[in-house]
Design a protein around this motif. Structure first.
Motif, mmCIF file in Angstrom:
data_model
loop_
_atom_site.group_PDB
_atom_site.id
_atom_site.type_symbol
_atom_site.label_atom_id
_atom_site.label_comp_id
_atom_site.label_asym_id
_atom_site.label_seq_id
_atom_site.Cartn_x
_atom_site.Cartn_y
_atom_site.Cartn_z
ATOM 1 N N UNK A 163 0.834 -1.203 0.000
ATOM 2 C CA UNK A 163 0.000 0.000 0.000
ATOM 3 C C UNK A 163 0.870 1.255 0.000
ATOM 4 N N UNK A 164 0.409 2.306 -0.679
ATOM 5 C CA UNK A 164 1.038 3.607 -0.497
ATOM 6 C C UNK A 164 0.712 4.146 0.886
ATOM 7 N N UNK A 165 -0.506 3.889 1.336
ATOM 8 C CA UNK A 165 -0.932 4.266 2.681
ATOM 9 C C UNK A 165 -0.893 3.019 3.548
ATOM 10 N N UNK A 166 0.187 2.811 4.334
ATOM 11 C CA UNK A 166 0.304 1.569 5.104
ATOM 12 C C UNK A 166 -0.852 1.346 6.068
ATOM 13 N N UNK A 167 -1.500 2.434 6.518
ATOM 14 C CA UNK A 167 -2.611 2.258 7.449
ATOM 15 C C UNK A 167 -3.764 1.484 6.818
ATOM 16 N N UNK A 168 -3.882 1.573 5.485
ATOM 17 C CA UNK A 168 -4.999 0.909 4.815
ATOM 18 C C UNK A 168 -4.925 -0.604 4.946
ATOM 19 N N UNK A 169 -3.714 -1.150 5.053
ATOM 20 C CA UNK A 169 -3.576 -2.596 5.183
ATOM 21 C C UNK A 169 -2.703 -2.992 6.358
ATOM 22 N N UNK A 170 -2.657 -2.146 7.374
ATOM 23 C CA UNK A 170 -1.693 -2.342 8.462
ATOM 24 C C UNK A 170 -1.880 -3.661 9.194
ATOM 25 N N UNK A 171 -3.095 -4.166 9.276
ATOM 26 C CA UNK A 171 -3.336 -5.389 10.049
ATOM 27 C C UNK A 171 -3.558 -6.613 9.163
ATOM 28 N N UNK A 172 -3.231 -6.505 7.872
ATOM 29 C CA UNK A 172 -3.474 -7.612 6.941
ATOM 30 C C UNK A 172 -2.195 -8.415 6.691
ATOM 31 N N UNK A 173 -2.345 -9.738 6.663
ATOM 32 C CA UNK A 173 -1.228 -10.653 6.425
ATOM 33 C C UNK A 173 -1.630 -11.632 5.333
ATOM 34 N N UNK A 174 -0.714 -11.878 4.391
ATOM 35 C CA UNK A 174 -0.970 -12.779 3.275
ATOM 36 C C UNK A 174 -0.231 -14.096 3.455
ATOM 37 N N UNK A 175 -0.954 -15.198 3.207
ATOM 38 C CA UNK A 175 -0.371 -16.536 3.205
ATOM 39 C C UNK A 175 -0.584 -17.156 1.820
ATOM 40 N N UNK A 176 0.346 -18.000 1.394
ATOM 41 C CA UNK A 176 0.168 -18.722 0.142
ATOM 42 C C UNK A 176 -0.187 -20.180 0.412
ATOM 43 N N UNK A 177 -1.035 -20.755 -0.462
ATOM 44 C CA UNK A 177 -1.419 -22.155 -0.294
ATOM 45 C C UNK A 177 -0.922 -23.036 -1.438
ATOM 46 N N UNK A 178 0.082 -22.579 -2.194
ATOM 47 C CA UNK A 178 0.617 -23.389 -3.303
ATOM 48 C C UNK A 178 1.702 -24.331 -2.799
ATOM 49 N N UNK A 179 1.407 -25.020 -1.712
ATOM 50 C CA UNK A 179 2.347 -25.951 -1.089
ATOM 51 C C UNK A 179 1.684 -27.320 -0.950
ATOM 52 N N UNK A 180 2.468 -28.324 -0.596
ATOM 53 C CA UNK A 180 1.915 -29.654 -0.370
ATOM 54 C C UNK A 180 0.910 -29.626 0.786
ATOM 55 N N UNK A 181 -0.054 -30.505 0.722
ATOM 56 C CA UNK A 181 -1.091 -30.505 1.756
ATOM 57 C C UNK A 181 -0.509 -30.803 3.133
ATOM 58 N N UNK A 182 0.482 -31.683 3.223
ATOM 59 C CA UNK A 182 1.073 -31.971 4.532
ATOM 60 C C UNK A 182 1.780 -30.743 5.096
ATOM 61 N N UNK A 183 2.367 -29.934 4.220
ATOM 62 C CA UNK A 183 3.020 -28.699 4.668
ATOM 63 C C UNK A 183 1.981 -27.710 5.187
ATOM 64 N N UNK A 184 0.863 -27.591 4.488
ATOM 65 C CA UNK A 184 -0.195 -26.678 4.928
ATOM 66 C C UNK A 184 -0.771 -27.119 6.273
ATOM 67 N N UNK A 185 -0.956 -28.416 6.451
ATOM 68 C CA UNK A 185 -1.486 -28.907 7.731
ATOM 69 C C UNK A 185 -0.507 -28.629 8.876
ATOM 70 N N UNK A 186 0.765 -28.860 8.617
ATOM 71 C CA UNK A 186 1.770 -28.588 9.648
ATOM 72 C C UNK A 186 1.825 -27.097 9.970
ATOM 73 N N UNK A 187 1.747 -26.253 8.931
ATOM 74 C CA UNK A 187 1.796 -24.808 9.152
ATOM 75 C C UNK A 187 0.617 -24.338 10.004
#
Length: 400
Positions: free
Chosen positions: A367-391
């Motif tokens: 964001x140009x304005x960090x306050x707009x997304x200050x509390x947002x976190x992105x995760x990716x799910x393009x991993x093996x299912x066992x890795x996602x379960x462990x995570x």
């Protein structure tokens, strides 16, 4: 004996900053920073968007075969090998009924990132304005800055992250040169509807704007349908469409992307591109040409598999206590950390590997304005299912 004259002071170092001022504040990408943190801590990397398994074996073998047969081991043609340009043209016709001349309306690039850079450098001049969806993929800001143009954010807001089309109209000025679209959208997973695309196209035609559209996640739509804006009335000669093999075939390290557009637009982008990498990924181009001709069953299975992983990670994140914004496309999930009493996503992500052995990306950096997304976190799910379960099992420690 005469005293030695005092030494003259050394001239001061050049006071001008070494880094081009247009790139001030950009620094190392958040993806490199967080991936390095994952390596240093041994954490599960759900930050940077790369799969942990390779794509189809027959496509990998096609690359090996090209290497052994001497295909692409020397400089390939500047626009890309004819076989790949023909395959890209056929792909656009097959999925979207778009007719393209592979000789004049297709350009192969070093991934979508170079395609974005070449398009911005070719089509923008200093003080042009570019309207882009915020949060935006970080290379957008850098490429617009290198072109000397000004980015104008159109903020997508939780929970739906839909564009406000009235706000878009209000942000268009006489200096607006280009609309930079991204659908399916990284990082939010929003997919533009046909109605939204039509409204954006009408604004582009009304104000005589160029459109650059990043569609690298075109085959990863779980809800809705991907609609290329280039297919709409009045858009054929003003739209640059960007695609990529990395996301569709799970070979992100090959860096094979492309631009499709009307001939004069491709010619303009090629002029800039030839002074960036000139050519790249010679043998991999032959393999991607074969990949684009895979049967429909491949694309359907790929989408279904990633959709299942989306649901697996989303359910796990909810169980761990995150507020989850269900993505319609891509392979990312945006979450909110306020249920944990947290407000600073960057600090949260920096501490997360030590707290529970998982790496994620703070959306605030997009964001140009960090306050707009200050509390947002992105995760990716393009991993093996066992890795996602462990995570997700590890992330449940956040509630302890």
């Amino acid at each position: 004996m005469n005293a030695r004259p005092p030494l003259k002071p050394s001239p001061p170092p050049n006071a001008r900053p070494l880094l081009n001022r247009r790139l001030d504040g950009l620094g190392t990408t958040i993806f490199a920073e967080m991936s390095a943190l994952a390596t240093a801590t041994g954490a599960i990397n759900l930050g940077q968007g790369f799969p942990d398994t390779d794509g189809p074996e027959e496509i990998r073998e096609a690359a090996v075969r090209a290497l052994r047969e001497g295909k692409g081991n020397q400089y390939p043609p500047g626009p890309g090998i004819p076989e790949l340009r023909a395959a890209i043209s056929d792909h656009q016709r097959r999925f979207y009924s778009l007719s393209l001349d592979p000789d004049t309306e297709v350009l192969v690039t070093a991934g979508a990132t170079e395609a974005i850079a070449a398009a911005m450098l070719a089509l923008l001049e200093p003080d042009d304005e570019v309207i882009a969806f915020e949060p935006f993929y970080d290379s957008y800001a850098a490429c617009i800055a290198m072109a000397g143009a000004k980015r104008v954010p159109l903020t997508l807001r939780a929970p739906s992250f839909r564009p406000d089309l009235d706000e878009l109209r209000a942000r268009i000025t006489p200096r607006t040169r280009l609309l930079l679209l991204n659908t399916p959208h990284n990082p939010t997973g929003m997919v533009l509807t046909a109605g939204e695309q039509s409204a954006i196209a009408a604004l582009a035609v009304e104000h005589d704007l160029l459109v650059v559209t990043d569609e690298v996640y075109e085959h990863l739509v779980y809800e809705g349908t991907h609609h290329p804006i280039a297919a709409l009335p009045g858009m054929r000669d003003r739209t640059v469409t960007i695609g990529s093999a990395g996301k569709t075939f799970s070979f992100t390290g090959w860096k094979v992307g492309w631009v499709t557009a009307d001939g004069p637009l491709v010619s303009a982008v090629r002029t800039a591109k030839q002074y960036l990498t000139y050519v790249s990924a010679g043998p991999f181009q032959y393999a991607v040409a074969e990949a684009l001709r895979l049967p429909d069953s491949y694309f359907e299975h790929f989408r279904t598999d990633l959709g299942r992983k989306r649901d697996l990670l989303g359910d796990g994140l909810r169980a761990a206590g995150f507020e989850v914004y269900q993505p319609q496309g891509t392979y990312f999930i945006t979450t909110d950390i306020t249920p944990f009493g947290e407000k600073d996503a960057y600090a949260f992500c920096r501490a997360l590997p030590e707290r529970c052995g998982v790496v994620a990306i703070p959306n605030s950096v997009f964001y140009d304005d960090p306050d707009a997304g200050r509390s947002q976190v992105r995760f990716t799910f393009c991993k093996r299912e066992d890795v996602l379960r462990e995570a997700t099992a590890r992330l449940r420690r956040l509630g302890d």
